[in-house]
Design a protein around this motif. Structure first.
Motif, PDB file in Angstrom:
ATOM      1  N   ASP A  16       0.699  -1.198   0.095  1.00  0.00           N
ATOM      2  CA  ASP A  16      -0.075  -0.058  -0.091  1.00  0.00           C
ATOM      3  C   ASP A  16       0.737   1.873   0.060  1.00  0.00           C
ATOM      4  O   ASP A  16       0.419   2.427   0.553  1.00  0.00           O
ATOM      5  CB  ASP A  16      -0.841   0.128   1.471  1.00  0.00           C
ATOM      6  CG  ASP A  16      -1.489  -1.383   1.083  1.00  0.00           C
ATOM      7  OD1 ASP A  16      -2.370  -1.620   0.168  1.00  0.00           O
ATOM      8  OD2 ASP A  16      -1.895  -1.864   2.202  1.00  0.00           O
ATOM      9  N   ASN A  17       2.290   1.155  -0.646  1.00  0.00           N
ATOM     10  CA  ASN A  17       2.870   2.621  -0.731  1.00  0.00           C
ATOM     11  C   ASN A  17       3.134   3.371   0.419  1.00  0.00           C
ATOM     12  O   ASN A  17       4.370   3.852   0.826  1.00  0.00           O
ATOM     13  CB  ASN A  17       2.057   3.275  -1.957  1.00  0.00           C
ATOM     14  CG  ASN A  17       1.488   2.882  -3.037  1.00  0.00           C
ATOM     15  OD1 ASN A  17       2.373   2.461  -3.656  1.00  0.00           O
ATOM     16  ND2 ASN A  17       0.763   3.354  -3.342  1.00  0.00           N
ATOM     17  N   HIS A  18       3.262   2.275   1.693  1.00  0.00           N
ATOM     18  CA  HIS A  18       4.088   2.379   2.455  1.00  0.00           C
ATOM     19  C   HIS A  18       5.695   2.191   2.534  1.00  0.00           C
ATOM     20  O   HIS A  18       5.992   1.246   1.982  1.00  0.00           O
ATOM     21  CB  HIS A  18       3.520   2.146   4.020  1.00  0.00           C
ATOM     22  CG  HIS A  18       2.135   3.191   3.665  1.00  0.00           C
ATOM     23  ND1 HIS A  18       1.484   3.897   3.695  1.00  0.00           N
ATOM     24  CD2 HIS A  18       0.683   2.028   3.758  1.00  0.00           C
ATOM     25  CE1 HIS A  18       0.550   4.269   4.637  1.00  0.00           C
ATOM     26  NE2 HIS A  18      -0.275   2.723   4.019  1.00  0.00           N
ATOM     27  N   ARG A  19       6.180   2.536   3.548  1.00  0.00           N
ATOM     28  CA  ARG A  19       7.296   2.822   3.847  1.00  0.00           C
ATOM     29  C   ARG A  19       8.422   2.343   5.337  1.00  0.00           C
ATOM     30  O   ARG A  19       7.825   2.448   6.328  1.00  0.00           O
ATOM     31  CB  ARG A  19       8.485   4.317   3.081  1.00  0.00           C
ATOM     32  CG  ARG A  19       8.395   4.091   1.750  1.00  0.00           C
ATOM     33  CD  ARG A  19       8.959   3.593   0.621  1.00  0.00           C
ATOM     34  NE  ARG A  19       8.416   3.477  -0.964  1.00  0.00           N
ATOM     35  CZ  ARG A  19       7.665   2.854  -0.973  1.00  0.00           C
ATOM     36  NH1 ARG A  19       6.354   2.099  -0.896  1.00  0.00           N
ATOM     37  NH2 ARG A  19       7.218   3.397  -2.267  1.00  0.00           N
ATOM     38  N   ILE A  20       9.785   1.963   5.664  1.00  0.00           N
ATOM     39  CA  ILE A  20      10.362   1.180   6.917  1.00  0.00           C
ATOM     40  C   ILE A  20      11.487   1.312   5.937  1.00  0.00           C
ATOM     41  O   ILE A  20      12.248   0.795   5.126  1.00  0.00           O
ATOM     42  CB  ILE A  20       9.752  -0.168   7.165  1.00  0.00           C
ATOM     43  CG1 ILE A  20      10.121  -0.374   8.380  1.00  0.00           C
ATOM     44  CG2 ILE A  20      10.306  -1.337   6.257  1.00  0.00           C
ATOM     45  CD1 ILE A  20       9.583  -1.739   9.209  1.00  0.00           C
ATOM     46  N   LYS A  21      12.060   2.099   7.746  1.00  0.00           N
ATOM     47  CA  LYS A  21      13.415   1.938   7.410  1.00  0.00           C
ATOM     48  C   LYS A  21      14.482   1.077   8.897  1.00  0.00           C
ATOM     49  O   LYS A  21      13.213   1.839   9.867  1.00  0.00           O
ATOM     50  CB  LYS A  21      14.339   3.246   7.485  1.00  0.00           C
ATOM     51  CG  LYS A  21      16.008   3.823   7.561  1.00  0.00           C
ATOM     52  CD  LYS A  21      15.984   4.941   7.534  1.00  0.00           C
ATOM     53  CE  LYS A  21      15.088   5.739   7.858  1.00  0.00           C
ATOM     54  NZ  LYS A  21      16.404   7.563   8.275  1.00  0.00           N
ATOM     55  N   PHE A  22      14.790   0.622   9.140  1.00  0.00           N
ATOM     56  CA  PHE A  22      15.255   0.000  10.057  1.00  0.00           C
ATOM     57  C   PHE A  22      16.462   0.831  10.904  1.00  0.00           C
ATOM     58  O   PHE A  22      17.741   0.819   9.487  1.00  0.00           O
ATOM     59  CB  PHE A  22      16.048  -1.531   9.943  1.00  0.00           C
ATOM     60  CG  PHE A  22      14.709  -2.302   9.958  1.00  0.00           C
ATOM     61  CD1 PHE A  22      13.601  -2.551  10.152  1.00  0.00           C
ATOM     62  CD2 PHE A  22      13.981  -2.593   8.152  1.00  0.00           C
ATOM     63  CE1 PHE A  22      12.388  -3.422   9.327  1.00  0.00           C
ATOM     64  CE2 PHE A  22      13.533  -3.321   7.577  1.00  0.00           C
ATOM     65  CZ  PHE A  22      12.631  -3.406   8.332  1.00  0.00           C
ATOM     66  N   GLU A  23      16.604   0.791  12.180  1.00  0.00           N
ATOM     67  CA  GLU A  23      17.801   1.520  12.622  1.00  0.00           C
ATOM     68  C   GLU A  23      18.658   0.867  13.860  1.00  0.00           C
ATOM     69  O   GLU A  23      19.920   0.628  13.929  1.00  0.00           O
ATOM     70  CB  GLU A  23      17.100   3.142  13.115  1.00  0.00           C
ATOM     71  CG  GLU A  23      16.648   3.937  12.317  1.00  0.00           C
ATOM     72  CD  GLU A  23      15.834   5.017  13.482  1.00  0.00           C
ATOM     73  OE1 GLU A  23      15.331   4.761  14.513  1.00  0.00           O
ATOM     74  OE2 GLU A  23      15.852   6.091  12.254  1.00  0.00           O
ATOM     75  N   SER A  24      17.940  -0.363  14.210  1.00  0.00           N
ATOM     76  CA  SER A  24      18.604  -1.934  15.389  1.00  0.00           C
ATOM     77  C   SER A  24      18.310  -2.225  15.231  1.00  0.00           C
ATOM     78  O   SER A  24      16.504  -2.841  14.974  1.00  0.00           O
ATOM     79  CB  SER A  24      18.573  -0.981  16.479  1.00  0.00           C
ATOM     80  OG  SER A  24      19.246  -1.449  17.390  1.00  0.00           O
ATOM     81  N   PHE A  25      18.302  -3.615  15.074  1.00  0.00           N
ATOM     82  CA  PHE A  25      17.957  -5.174  15.051  1.00  0.00           C
ATOM     83  C   PHE A  25      18.894  -5.594  15.727  1.00  0.00           C
ATOM     84  O   PHE A  25      19.698  -6.005  14.909  1.00  0.00           O
ATOM     85  CB  PHE A  25      17.681  -5.433  13.491  1.00  0.00           C
ATOM     86  CG  PHE A  25      16.908  -6.974  13.824  1.00  0.00           C
ATOM     87  CD1 PHE A  25      16.434  -7.459  14.589  1.00  0.00           C
ATOM     88  CD2 PHE A  25      17.392  -8.025  12.526  1.00  0.00           C
ATOM     89  CE1 PHE A  25      16.059  -9.272  14.280  1.00  0.00           C
ATOM     90  CE2 PHE A  25      17.068  -8.744  12.011  1.00  0.00           C
ATOM     91  CZ  PHE A  25      16.462  -9.321  12.972  1.00  0.00           C
ATOM     92  N   LYS A  26      18.753  -6.908  16.818  1.00  0.00           N
ATOM     93  CA  LYS A  26      19.813  -7.658  17.214  1.00  0.00           C
ATOM     94  C   LYS A  26      19.135  -8.232  18.278  1.00  0.00           C
ATOM     95  O   LYS A  26      17.880  -7.996  18.696  1.00  0.00           O
ATOM     96  CB  LYS A  26      21.017  -7.347  17.778  1.00  0.00           C
ATOM     97  CG  LYS A  26      20.079  -5.854  19.106  1.00  0.00           C
ATOM     98  CD  LYS A  26      21.633  -5.305  20.084  1.00  0.00           C
ATOM     99  CE  LYS A  26      21.930  -3.838  19.415  1.00  0.00           C
ATOM    100  NZ  LYS A  26      22.858  -2.964  20.434  1.00  0.00           N
ATOM    101  N   PHE A  27      19.758  -9.335  18.133  1.00  0.00           N
ATOM    102  CA  PHE A  27      18.770 -10.929  19.993  1.00  0.00           C
ATOM    103  C   PHE A  27      19.914 -11.416  19.527  1.00  0.00           C
ATOM    104  O   PHE A  27      20.860 -11.565  19.386  1.00  0.00           O
ATOM    105  CB  PHE A  27      17.281 -11.487  18.260  1.00  0.00           C
ATOM    106  CG  PHE A  27      18.098 -12.156  16.892  1.00  0.00           C
ATOM    107  CD1 PHE A  27      18.626 -13.526  16.911  1.00  0.00           C
ATOM    108  CD2 PHE A  27      18.314 -11.266  16.125  1.00  0.00           C
ATOM    109  CE1 PHE A  27      19.273 -13.754  16.440  1.00  0.00           C
ATOM    110  CE2 PHE A  27      18.232 -12.076  15.087  1.00  0.00           C
ATOM    111  CZ  PHE A  27      18.790 -13.331  14.580  1.00  0.00           C
TER     112      PHE A  27
END
Length: 198
Positions: A16-27
């Motif tokens: 639906d034309n939305h966007r996402i950006k990732f700034e931190s990802f850890k586990f």
């Protein structure tokens, strides 16, 4: 979508034309066990690995196993077990300076995902998922079991697109304490691991 994750600068399309950006990802990946026909054949000692997508070296797990070991599955815990949590902050991979320990309450964050999306209805369009907790009914650590077709060469991948599609960014975009939402999202995360021999 079968592409390597690039943090901070890359904006990814959503439906639906939305966007996402990732700034931190850890586990945390802990309690690593190699299994052959449902029987453990190798158990890693002191098994704590912090996978941080800002640190590519952390994505390589070096397991010292016998050359002739036969196994057809790997299992691990997504997160930190209750006993380790209850004993307080540790060093090494469990050092609080790694940003995975709650200073305001006892316990580790098992899974952390932060970024921005125009689907988030808050002033900065931010989302923060800090999934943790070890006291029932909000014990957050999840077991992951994966079949291994080629034990000589395989990769464990996390399908971040699958996890994001299960989120409701417009409704629940901040989880910062142990609760049922955190448990539900941790279960969803555990289902996003897959094996590939590419």
């Amino acid at each position: 979508n079968n592409q390597g994750l690039i943090m901070n600068d890359t904006v990814y399309p959503l439906s639906d034309n939305h966007r996402i950006k990732f700034e931190s990802f850890k586990f945390y990946m802990t309690n690593v066990v190699l299994v052959n026909n449902n029987q453990p054949v190798w158990i890693e000692d002191n098994s704590y690995h912090l996978v941080d997508f800002d640190d590519l070296d952390s994505n390589q797990l070096c397991l010292e196993i016998p050359d002739d070991l036969v196994f057809n599955a790997i299992k691990f815990t997504l997160g930190i077990d209750s006993a380790t949590n209850a004993s307080g902050a540790k060093g090494g991979e469990l050092d609080p300076t790694k940003g995975m320990y709650w200073t305001w309450q006892s316990g580790y964050i098992n899974f952390k995902l932060e970024g921005t999306s125009d689907l988030c209805n808050n002033p900065k369009n931010q989302f923060e998922y800090h999934l943790g907790g070890y006291i029932p009914p909000y014990n957050n650590a999840q077991q992951v079991n994966l079949s291994v077709a080629n034990p000589n060469k395989f990769k464990i991948i996390f399908k971040l697109d699958k996890f994001v599609k299960a989120l409701n960014l417009s409704e629940v975009n901040h989880i910062m304490s142990p609760n049922q939402f955190a448990v539900d999202h941790a279960r969803s995360a555990a289902r996003c691991f897959e094996i590939t021999d590419d």
